[in-house]
Scaffold this motif. Structure first.
Motif, PDB file in Angstrom:
ATOM      1  N   GLN A   1       0.794  -1.221   0.000  1.00 45.32           N
ATOM      2  CA  GLN A   1       0.000   0.000   0.000  1.00 45.32           C
ATOM      3  C   GLN A   1       0.835   1.282   0.000  1.00 45.32           C
ATOM      4  N   ASP A   2       2.136   1.196   0.209  1.00 48.31           N
ATOM      5  CA  ASP A   2       2.969   2.384   0.067  1.00 48.31           C
ATOM      6  C   ASP A   2       4.172   2.056  -0.814  1.00 48.31           C
ATOM      7  N   LEU A   3       5.391   2.271  -0.360  1.00 49.68           N
ATOM      8  CA  LEU A   3       6.544   2.182  -1.246  1.00 49.68           C
ATOM      9  C   LEU A   3       7.202   0.800  -1.212  1.00 49.68           C
ATOM     10  N   ILE A   4       7.498   0.271  -2.401  1.00 47.88           N
ATOM     11  CA  ILE A   4       8.257  -0.965  -2.552  1.00 47.88           C
ATOM     12  C   ILE A   4       9.546  -0.628  -3.296  1.00 47.88           C
ATOM     13  N   ALA A   5      10.677  -0.982  -2.716  1.00 47.14           N
ATOM     14  CA  ALA A   5      11.974  -0.662  -3.323  1.00 47.14           C
ATOM     15  C   ALA A   5      12.823  -1.922  -3.413  1.00 47.14           C
ATOM     16  N   ASP A   6      13.452  -2.113  -4.564  1.00 51.29           N
ATOM     17  CA  ASP A   6      14.283  -3.302  -4.733  1.00 51.29           C
ATOM     18  C   ASP A   6      15.764  -2.929  -4.673  1.00 51.29           C
ATOM     19  N   ILE A   7      16.592  -3.917  -4.354  1.00 51.35           N
ATOM     20  CA  ILE A   7      18.047  -3.763  -4.333  1.00 51.35           C
ATOM     21  C   ILE A   7      18.629  -4.809  -5.279  1.00 51.35           C
TER      22      ILE A   7
END
Length: 451
Positions: free
Chosen positions: A270-276
């Motif tokens: 529902q908010d931020l998804i960040a990948d590495i």
């Protein structure tokens, strides 16, 4: 050895070499040494609670005795203490202050409970992690109002845990009154089971739901566990509605955790998804140089470039190489060269290779997923529905992930006849065809085993 702590490190390492990573992380790694009484032949060990002690007595006493015998040449009477009764230890150590680590006890009361290395200052930023780093910095600077929840994902060894701890360190530095709660996904399940066994669910809920900041590492491990997801769902809602910050990490995005309940998946997204992503060459070189600087050693540009060209996808391996170089060369006043560190790099790559898929590893992972013990899965006697289902899945995965024959698989599961194994495989195939969730559970379990 200078202390019981030194001896325990060796005993701990012995135990780790004899069992699977899952069993070690769940039961042995959470033991802390208290005191060794040579006169009475007694070793005092600290464990999280009574349920943990009971499991150790039932399943791991032989292993622990072997470890003590390996180091001291004799067995000791092992007595377990819990935080509640450690003061009753008849022979407590001098200045015995028991400090629990972030990985075993979630409530962080001071920055010292998080490794000094895991800060934003020691995190090397590159193209592969720039977005995730910026998101974490925003959360640490403005908890609950930047991104909530923040979900980080990427393969093992790329810095997710570093960023998670960095958030905790930064928030604690800016506001020491904040209650920061760190937990691993599988430890959440273990603590839940222990709390149910000991009728301490109120304490369990209070510990997590009174936190200002909840940091959950490897949240994918709660997938497929109905009771665990139920508790986590309510914990998540309680904290979110109270405007408390939640940060989660996983080896894959929420949509790929197939055994995650839809209501949890929607909240994770529902908010931020960040990948590495894996670091590029320049970032790997910077990581090596920074680690060498922190360890107080000097590495030539040629050597840094060589290490970075050989180790390409795992930051832990890069850091482990620098540590080994320091131990092998600098303690002996030798200067490392490209040719002299080839063996170290080879050892690091071999040691960090994915663990072999064994029947024990399969059984341990299935046992953790179903909240039962490995012995119950192997047993011929226990036929409860939950244990039978776990046993069926473990047998199916053994057929899928190993080259054992039907007869050999039967031997591994309580000497069952091969015809029983064939029947079980057919039954699981039918279950997968009828119920998509069963197939998703098996797929996720395979990913965890191969992890």
């Amino acid at each position: 050895m200078d202390s019981f702590e030194d001896a325990w490190k060796v005993i701990d390492g012995y135990c780790k070499s004899k069992i699977t990573d899952i069993a070690y992380n769940t039961w042995i790694s959470r033991i802390q040494p208290i005191d060794l009484d040579f006169e009475n032949g007694t070793a005092y060990l600290l464990v999280p609670n009574d349920f943990h002690a009971q499991t150790l007595r039932r399943c791991y006493m032989k292993l622990l005795n072997e470890g003590f015998r390996e180091i001291f040449g004799t067995e000791f009477n092992i007595e377990f203490r819990t935080p509640a009764n450690v003061t009753n230890n008849p022979k407590p150590p001098a200045a015995a202050t028991i400090t629990t680590s972030a990985s075993t006890a979630p409530l962080l009361q001071s920055p010292e409970n998080i490794s000094y290395e895991y800060t934003f200052d020691t995190f090397i930023v590159g193209a592969s992690n720039k977005f995730a780093h910026a998101a974490c910095l925003a959360v640490a600077s403005n908890p609950s109002y930047a991104y909530n929840p923040l979900f980080l994902y990427g393969n093992s060894g790329l810095g997710k845990t570093h960023l998670l701890y960095a958030i905790g360190n930064e928030i604690k530095k800016n506001d020491p009154s904040k209650v920061i709660c760190y937990i691993k996904g599988d430890d959440f399940t273990v603590e839940l089971i222990e709390s149910i066994q000991l009728a301490k669910m109120n304490e369990f809920r209070q510990k997590f739901r009174q936190a200002d900041i909840l940091l959950v590492d490897d949240v994918q491990f709660i997938g497929g566990k109905e009771r665990t997801q139920e508790e986590f769902f309510h914990t998540f809602n309680t904290l979110y509605e109270a405007r408390k910050q939640i940060v989660l990490t996983s080896d894959r995005p929420p949509k790929e955790i197939k055994t995650l309940e839809d209501r949890l998946r929607s909240r994770f997204e529902q908010d931020l998804i960040a990948d590495i992503q894996p670091p590029d060459l320049e970032t790997r070189i910077a990581i090596i140089k920074r680690k060498a600087e922190l360890d107080g050693i000097e590495l030539s540009d040629e050597l840094c470039n060589y290490i970075a060209s050989k180790i390409k996808s795992d930051i832990r391996q890069l850091e482990g190489t620098v540590k080994k170089i320091k131990a092998k060369y600098y303690l002996n006043s030798e200067k490392p060269t490209v040719s002299s560190v080839q063996g170290i790099i080879s050892d690091i790559l071999n040691n960090e290779a994915p663990p072999e898929v064994t029947v024990d590893r399969i059984i341990d992972e299935v046992a953790r997923t179903y909240g039962v013990t490995a012995d119950e899965i192997r047993s011929q006697k226990n036929r409860s529905a939950n244990i039978s289902n776990a046993r069926h899945i473990a047998i199916y995965l053994t057929r899928e992930l190993t080259t054992l024959s039907m007869v050999a698989i039967g031997e591994k599961f309580g000497n069952r006849h091969y015809s029983t194994i064939i029947y079980t495989l057919r039954k699981v195939d039918e279950m997968m065809a009828k119920d998509r969730k069963v197939k998703e559970l098996i797929d996720d379990t395979i990913k965890n085993i191969r992890g």
